[in-house]
Design a protein around this motif. Sequence first.
Motif, PDB file in Angstrom:
ATOM      1  N   ASP A  33       0.835  -1.205   0.000  1.00 21.71           N
ATOM      2  CA  ASP A  33       0.000   0.000   0.000  1.00 21.71           C
ATOM      3  C   ASP A  33       0.869   1.253   0.000  1.00 21.71           C
ATOM      4  O   ASP A  33       0.612   2.209  -0.736  1.00 21.71           O
ATOM      5  CB  ASP A  33      -0.925   0.011   1.219  1.00 21.71           C
ATOM      6  CG  ASP A  33      -2.111  -0.928   1.064  1.00 21.71           C
ATOM      7  OD1 ASP A  33      -2.365  -1.373  -0.065  1.00 21.71           O
ATOM      8  OD2 ASP A  33      -2.768  -1.222   2.077  1.00 21.71           O
ATOM      9  N   GLY A  34       1.894   1.254   0.847  1.00 16.84           N
ATOM     10  CA  GLY A  34       2.797   2.399   0.899  1.00 16.84           C
ATOM     11  C   GLY A  34       3.535   2.609  -0.409  1.00 16.84           C
ATOM     12  O   GLY A  34       3.698   3.745  -0.871  1.00 16.84           O
ATOM     13  N   ARG A  35       3.945   1.515  -1.029  1.00 16.39           N
ATOM     14  CA  ARG A  35       4.660   1.610  -2.306  1.00 16.39           C
ATOM     15  C   ARG A  35       3.782   2.203  -3.389  1.00 16.39           C
ATOM     16  O   ARG A  35       4.242   3.029  -4.204  1.00 16.39           O
ATOM     17  CB  ARG A  35       5.170   0.228  -2.699  1.00 16.39           C
ATOM     18  CG  ARG A  35       6.221   0.235  -3.820  1.00 16.39           C
ATOM     19  CD  ARG A  35       6.740  -1.163  -4.104  1.00 16.39           C
ATOM     20  NE  ARG A  35       7.414  -1.708  -2.918  1.00 16.39           N
ATOM     21  CZ  ARG A  35       6.966  -2.730  -2.201  1.00 16.39           C
ATOM     22  NH1 ARG A  35       5.824  -3.317  -2.529  1.00 16.39           N
ATOM     23  NH2 ARG A  35       7.629  -3.168  -1.153  1.00 16.39           N
ATOM     24  N   ARG A  36       2.495   1.804  -3.402  1.00 18.42           N
ATOM     25  CA  ARG A  36       1.579   2.353  -4.399  1.00 18.42           C
ATOM     26  C   ARG A  36       1.356   3.841  -4.197  1.00 18.42           C
ATOM     27  O   ARG A  36       1.050   4.568  -5.146  1.00 18.42           O
ATOM     28  CB  ARG A  36       0.236   1.612  -4.338  1.00 18.42           C
ATOM     29  CG  ARG A  36       0.267   0.233  -4.991  1.00 18.42           C
ATOM     30  CD  ARG A  36      -1.142  -0.303  -5.174  1.00 18.42           C
ATOM     31  NE  ARG A  36      -1.759  -0.629  -3.887  1.00 18.42           N
ATOM     32  CZ  ARG A  36      -1.680  -1.809  -3.307  1.00 18.42           C
ATOM     33  NH1 ARG A  36      -1.005  -2.790  -3.885  1.00 18.42           N
ATOM     34  NH2 ARG A  36      -2.258  -2.038  -2.145  1.00 18.42           N
ATOM     35  N   ALA A  96      -2.789  13.332  12.210  1.00 20.49           N
ATOM     36  CA  ALA A  96      -3.407  12.784  11.008  1.00 20.49           C
ATOM     37  C   ALA A  96      -3.431  11.265  11.119  1.00 20.49           C
ATOM     38  O   ALA A  96      -2.664  10.678  11.888  1.00 20.49           O
ATOM     39  CB  ALA A  96      -2.650  13.220   9.756  1.00 20.49           C
ATOM     40  N   ARG A  97      -4.325  10.659  10.362  1.00 22.18           N
ATOM     41  CA  ARG A  97      -4.430   9.201  10.365  1.00 22.18           C
ATOM     42  C   ARG A  97      -4.468   8.696   8.930  1.00 22.18           C
ATOM     43  O   ARG A  97      -5.064   9.341   8.052  1.00 22.18           O
ATOM     44  CB  ARG A  97      -5.713   8.744  11.084  1.00 22.18           C
ATOM     45  CG  ARG A  97      -5.798   9.176  12.532  1.00 22.18           C
ATOM     46  CD  ARG A  97      -7.031   8.594  13.194  1.00 22.18           C
ATOM     47  NE  ARG A  97      -8.220   8.871  12.427  1.00 22.18           N
ATOM     48  CZ  ARG A  97      -9.212   7.998  12.248  1.00 22.18           C
ATOM     49  NH1 ARG A  97      -9.129   6.797  12.754  1.00 22.18           N
ATOM     50  NH2 ARG A  97     -10.278   8.329  11.547  1.00 22.18           N
ATOM     51  N   ARG A  98      -3.829   7.559   8.703  1.00 20.48           N
ATOM     52  CA  ARG A  98      -3.874   6.913   7.403  1.00 20.48           C
ATOM     53  C   ARG A  98      -5.047   5.928   7.412  1.00 20.48           C
ATOM     54  O   ARG A  98      -5.108   5.042   8.250  1.00 20.48           O
ATOM     55  CB  ARG A  98      -2.565   6.180   7.147  1.00 20.48           C
ATOM     56  CG  ARG A  98      -2.437   5.566   5.781  1.00 20.48           C
ATOM     57  CD  ARG A  98      -2.112   6.583   4.720  1.00 20.48           C
ATOM     58  NE  ARG A  98      -0.817   7.214   4.912  1.00 20.48           N
ATOM     59  CZ  ARG A  98      -0.331   8.152   4.127  1.00 20.48           C
ATOM     60  NH1 ARG A  98      -1.055   8.581   3.100  1.00 20.48           N
ATOM     61  NH2 ARG A  98       0.843   8.697   4.365  1.00 20.48           N
ATOM     62  N   GLN A 150      -5.518   6.871   2.308  1.00 15.24           N
ATOM     63  CA  GLN A 150      -5.545   8.333   2.268  1.00 15.24           C
ATOM     64  C   GLN A 150      -5.175   8.905   3.633  1.00 15.24           C
ATOM     65  O   GLN A 150      -5.608   8.407   4.673  1.00 15.24           O
ATOM     66  CB  GLN A 150      -6.924   8.817   1.858  1.00 15.24           C
ATOM     67  CG  GLN A 150      -7.070  10.330   1.756  1.00 15.24           C
ATOM     68  CD  GLN A 150      -8.457  10.730   1.269  1.00 15.24           C
ATOM     69  OE1 GLN A 150      -9.156   9.945   0.634  1.00 15.24           O
ATOM     70  NE2 GLN A 150      -8.862  11.953   1.583  1.00 15.24           N
ATOM     71  N   LEU A 151      -4.375   9.951   3.636  1.00 16.21           N
ATOM     72  CA  LEU A 151      -4.001  10.626   4.871  1.00 16.21           C
ATOM     73  C   LEU A 151      -5.072  11.664   5.202  1.00 16.21           C
ATOM     74  O   LEU A 151      -5.303  12.594   4.432  1.00 16.21           O
ATOM     75  CB  LEU A 151      -2.643  11.303   4.725  1.00 16.21           C
ATOM     76  CG  LEU A 151      -2.023  11.860   6.012  1.00 16.21           C
ATOM     77  CD1 LEU A 151      -1.714  10.738   6.988  1.00 16.21           C
ATOM     78  CD2 LEU A 151      -0.761  12.653   5.710  1.00 16.21           C
ATOM     79  N   VAL A 152      -5.734  11.485   6.357  1.00 16.94           N
ATOM     80  CA  VAL A 152      -6.830  12.367   6.766  1.00 16.94           C
ATOM     81  C   VAL A 152      -6.402  13.131   8.008  1.00 16.94           C
ATOM     82  O   VAL A 152      -5.998  12.541   9.012  1.00 16.94           O
ATOM     83  CB  VAL A 152      -8.109  11.555   7.057  1.00 16.94           C
ATOM     84  CG1 VAL A 152      -9.243  12.481   7.471  1.00 16.94           C
ATOM     85  CG2 VAL A 152      -8.505  10.739   5.839  1.00 16.94           C
ATOM     86  N   LEU A 220     -21.807  13.660   6.400  1.00 16.23           N
ATOM     87  CA  LEU A 220     -20.463  14.089   6.794  1.00 16.23           C
ATOM     88  C   LEU A 220     -19.606  12.911   7.221  1.00 16.23           C
ATOM     89  O   LEU A 220     -20.074  11.964   7.856  1.00 16.23           O
ATOM     90  CB  LEU A 220     -20.539  15.081   7.969  1.00 16.23           C
ATOM     91  CG  LEU A 220     -21.464  16.281   7.823  1.00 16.23           C
ATOM     92  CD1 LEU A 220     -21.419  17.119   9.088  1.00 16.23           C
ATOM     93  CD2 LEU A 220     -21.080  17.121   6.627  1.00 16.23           C
ATOM     94  N   TYR A 221     -18.330  12.968   6.861  1.00 17.16           N
ATOM     95  CA  TYR A 221     -17.300  12.093   7.445  1.00 17.16           C
ATOM     96  C   TYR A 221     -16.436  12.994   8.314  1.00 17.16           C
ATOM     97  O   TYR A 221     -15.866  13.977   7.824  1.00 17.16           O
ATOM     98  CB  TYR A 221     -16.468  11.437   6.341  1.00 17.16           C
ATOM     99  CG  TYR A 221     -15.253  10.690   6.855  1.00 17.16           C
ATOM    100  CD1 TYR A 221     -15.341   9.332   7.175  1.00 17.16           C
ATOM    101  CD2 TYR A 221     -14.032  11.336   7.031  1.00 17.16           C
ATOM    102  CE1 TYR A 221     -14.231   8.639   7.653  1.00 17.16           C
ATOM    103  CE2 TYR A 221     -12.927  10.647   7.510  1.00 17.16           C
ATOM    104  CZ  TYR A 221     -13.022   9.320   7.814  1.00 17.16           C
ATOM    105  OH  TYR A 221     -11.931   8.637   8.292  1.00 17.16           O
ATOM    106  N   TYR A 222     -16.360  12.668   9.608  1.00 16.01           N
ATOM    107  CA  TYR A 222     -15.635  13.504  10.562  1.00 16.01           C
ATOM    108  C   TYR A 222     -14.522  12.694  11.188  1.00 16.01           C
ATOM    109  O   TYR A 222     -14.758  11.624  11.745  1.00 16.01           O
ATOM    110  CB  TYR A 222     -16.583  14.017  11.634  1.00 16.01           C
ATOM    111  CG  TYR A 222     -15.928  14.813  12.735  1.00 16.01           C
ATOM    112  CD1 TYR A 222     -15.193  15.953  12.444  1.00 16.01           C
ATOM    113  CD2 TYR A 222     -16.033  14.409  14.072  1.00 16.01           C
ATOM    114  CE1 TYR A 222     -14.590  16.688  13.447  1.00 16.01           C
ATOM    115  CE2 TYR A 222     -15.427  15.144  15.079  1.00 16.01           C
ATOM    116  CZ  TYR A 222     -14.699  16.275  14.761  1.00 16.01           C
ATOM    117  OH  TYR A 222     -14.097  16.987  15.776  1.00 16.01           O
ATOM    118  N   SER A 223     -13.296  13.176  11.091  1.00 21.12           N
ATOM    119  CA  SER A 223     -12.146  12.442  11.611  1.00 21.12           C
ATOM    120  C   SER A 223     -11.537  13.154  12.801  1.00 21.12           C
ATOM    121  O   SER A 223     -11.216  14.347  12.720  1.00 21.12           O
ATOM    122  CB  SER A 223     -11.081  12.300  10.513  1.00 21.12           C
ATOM    123  OG  SER A 223      -9.887  11.759  11.035  1.00 21.12           O
TER     124      SER A 223
END
Length: 229
Positions: A33-36, A96-98, A150-152, A220-223
């Motif tokens: 995943d990180g490589r992509r 932030a969270r991945r 995605q980094l949120v 809504l998406y709330y992080s």
Amino acid sequence: DQTLVLPAEVVAQQIFDPVIDRIITLMRDVMDDGRRLGNTCTKVLLAGGFARSRHLQSRVREALGPDIPLLVPEDPGAAVVTGAVIYGVLPYMVTARRCRVSYGINTTHSWTGDDALHAAANGYPEKFWHSEDNEYYASGVYKRFVDRGQLVQVNEVVKHTVLPLYDDSTSVNIALYSTTDNTARYTNSPGMDRHARILLELPRISSMPRSRHDRKLEALYYSNPRAGV
């Protein structure tokens, strides 16, 4: 003397290796995943009580190869507990969270040629006639908020505008889904998980607009560190 003696190789192969195989598979998935995303893994940290196992360390080093170092804390079990305590006391340290999965909701849209091709090959999405718009619609369409990987940012909000299905609708049914497949387009796609369903009753006020296009709702998406969605 009623003593059962298991050779070390039997314990390793029959008891530990099945678990270690899953750990290595998960590790490789994360690295892929990180490589992509353009992030090459430079080191791997083992934490938790099982990280004390020399056999686990050996298998992980073998899987990583000579170019990626393996880091093992002096007390790997305490490393997890310490991190949990620090996070509980100072949650703002996480900025932030991945995302481990993609999150989204169920929606509909006008029937397209792509929908027809997908339905012919896979059996979904379902097609239905919308009597007010006088056209066919596709149901079970996946509207994503965020992608896997995605980094949120903490407290980041993602909004989608949704409409009641019909002008005389008295409620809106919204279901929350997740998937590890960033290419998924429908809620019937393989690997799609439904986590919640929300039935939102619409206000019944005589002065409310009659057209559904004038009764827009926001999903809504709330992080944040404590509540993901």
